[in-house]
Design a protein around this motif. Structure first.
Motif, mmCIF file in Angstrom:
data_model
loop_
_atom_site.group_PDB
_atom_site.id
_atom_site.type_symbol
_atom_site.label_atom_id
_atom_site.label_comp_id
_atom_site.label_asym_id
_atom_site.label_seq_id
_atom_site.Cartn_x
_atom_site.Cartn_y
_atom_site.Cartn_z
ATOM 1 N N ILE A 1 0.841 -1.201 0.000
ATOM 2 C CA ILE A 1 0.000 0.000 0.000
ATOM 3 C C ILE A 1 0.874 1.248 0.000
ATOM 4 N N ALA A 2 1.889 1.241 0.853
ATOM 5 C CA ALA A 2 2.793 2.392 0.921
ATOM 6 C C ALA A 2 3.490 2.620 -0.414
ATOM 7 N N ALA A 3 3.855 1.539 -1.090
ATOM 8 C CA ALA A 3 4.556 1.670 -2.371
ATOM 9 C C ALA A 3 3.730 2.412 -3.400
ATOM 10 N N VAL A 4 2.421 2.250 -3.343
ATOM 11 C CA VAL A 4 1.546 2.899 -4.316
ATOM 12 C C VAL A 4 1.371 4.382 -4.014
ATOM 13 N N VAL A 5 1.399 4.752 -2.735
ATOM 14 C CA VAL A 5 1.084 6.134 -2.365
ATOM 15 C C VAL A 5 2.313 7.010 -2.130
ATOM 16 N N VAL A 6 3.474 6.414 -1.872
ATOM 17 C CA VAL A 6 4.666 7.201 -1.548
ATOM 18 C C VAL A 6 5.070 8.205 -2.631
#
Length: 296
Positions: A136-141
């Motif tokens: 999830i973090a990878a998509v939003v960072v």
């Protein structure tokens, strides 16, 4: 002689908002917007049923709490990383400066590791899949990366290498009289916009059904984008070039940023391969598959 189209640095006040004695600088605002934008996008992702299949997902409430953990991880990790990797002798000579964050000095690689540690601890505390949170973090960072690099440009810091033959180079205050590559904007375009598009396409294609795949793709993509941009970015003055001084299309050698990207690329590629082979996918009980449960 500078090129005719060399651009003067735009006179932008580093203070974005001032209310009496309270001031908020663009750099701080970039962190705030990046975190809020990432939080909002993350909530939308966990509510999209089609992205998850039988993989247990975190709840929107988990995302609300996680953003605080990640913010602490980014700030603490970013500062510790800068102290250790970029200017350790100075901070050993004056330890009080370690806490003077207002004077600048944050490392993406340190903030990245701090955020990962925060997410893993949060996953353990909430009995969640750590790979899923990292995906999830990878998509939003990339949202935060974009605004952070724009803030670097506004602050006139982390400028690029001298570019006397580049028509749209910028004369930065503090960067000498010669025009330089606006490498902050290159990083905003690649690490921010381009990587955001790549990750959005990846989550649309694969969803979160292969834990670790999106996280590995982001780490690999960032390492490649940052390495390319390092050829245009002036290395930190206290470090210079670690190896060589006439490598690459613009001269110069290996920088600390490039060196730190090597393990990132290897780790990212490893997790892409492992996730694609199903190694990181948690085993789902037969009863769960029969019931069609996707988790809370």
């Amino acid at each position: 002689m500078p090129p005719i189209l060399a651009l003067p640095f735009p006179a932008i006040d580093p203070v974005a908002v001032a209310i009496g004695p309270i001031t908020i600088k663009w750099y701080a605002l970039a962190y705030i917007v990046g975190l809020i934008g990432g939080w909002y996008y993350a909530r939308r992702l966990v509510l999209a049923d089609r992205l998850w299949g039988v993989v247990r997902r975190p709840s929107p409430a988990d995302m609300d709490d996680l953003v605080v953990w990640v913010a602490l991880g980014v700030v603490l990790g970013g500062r510790i990383g800068y102290v250790l990797f970029y200017n350790l002798p100075m901070y050993l000579a004056d330890p009080a400066e370690i806490f003077a964050i207002r004077n600048g000095g944050m490392s993406f690689h340190g903030g990245f590791l701090g955020a990962i540690l925060a997410m893993l601890v949060f996953a353990w505390a909430r009995n969640l899949n750590g790979y899923t949170l990292l995906d999830i973090a990878a998509v939003v960072v990339p949202i935060g990366l974009f605004f952070g690099r724009i803030a670097n440009f506004v602050n006139g810091e982390l400028w690029g290498r001298v570019a006397p033959d580049f028509a749209y180079a910028v004369v930065f205050p503090g960067g000498g009289p010669l025009p330089r590559h606006p490498s902050q904007l290159y990083e905003a375009a690649t690490e921010g916009v381009l990587l955001f598009v790549v990750m959005a396409l990846a989550v649309h294609r694969f969803g979160f059904r292969k834990p670790g795949l999106l996280g590995g793709l982001f780490v690999l993509g960032y390492a490649l984008a940052r390495t390319v941009c390092e050829f245009f970015r002036e290395p930190d003055r206290q470090l210079g070039y670690l190896f060589g001084d006439h490598l690459g299309p613009l001269g110069g050698g290996i920088t600390m940023g490039m060196l730190l990207c090597v393990p990132m690329a290897l780790v990212g590629l490893t997790y892409v391969v492992l996730a694609a082979r199903g190694v990181t996918r948690p085993r789902v009980p037969v009863e769960t598959l029969r019931e069609g449960t996707i988790g809370a």
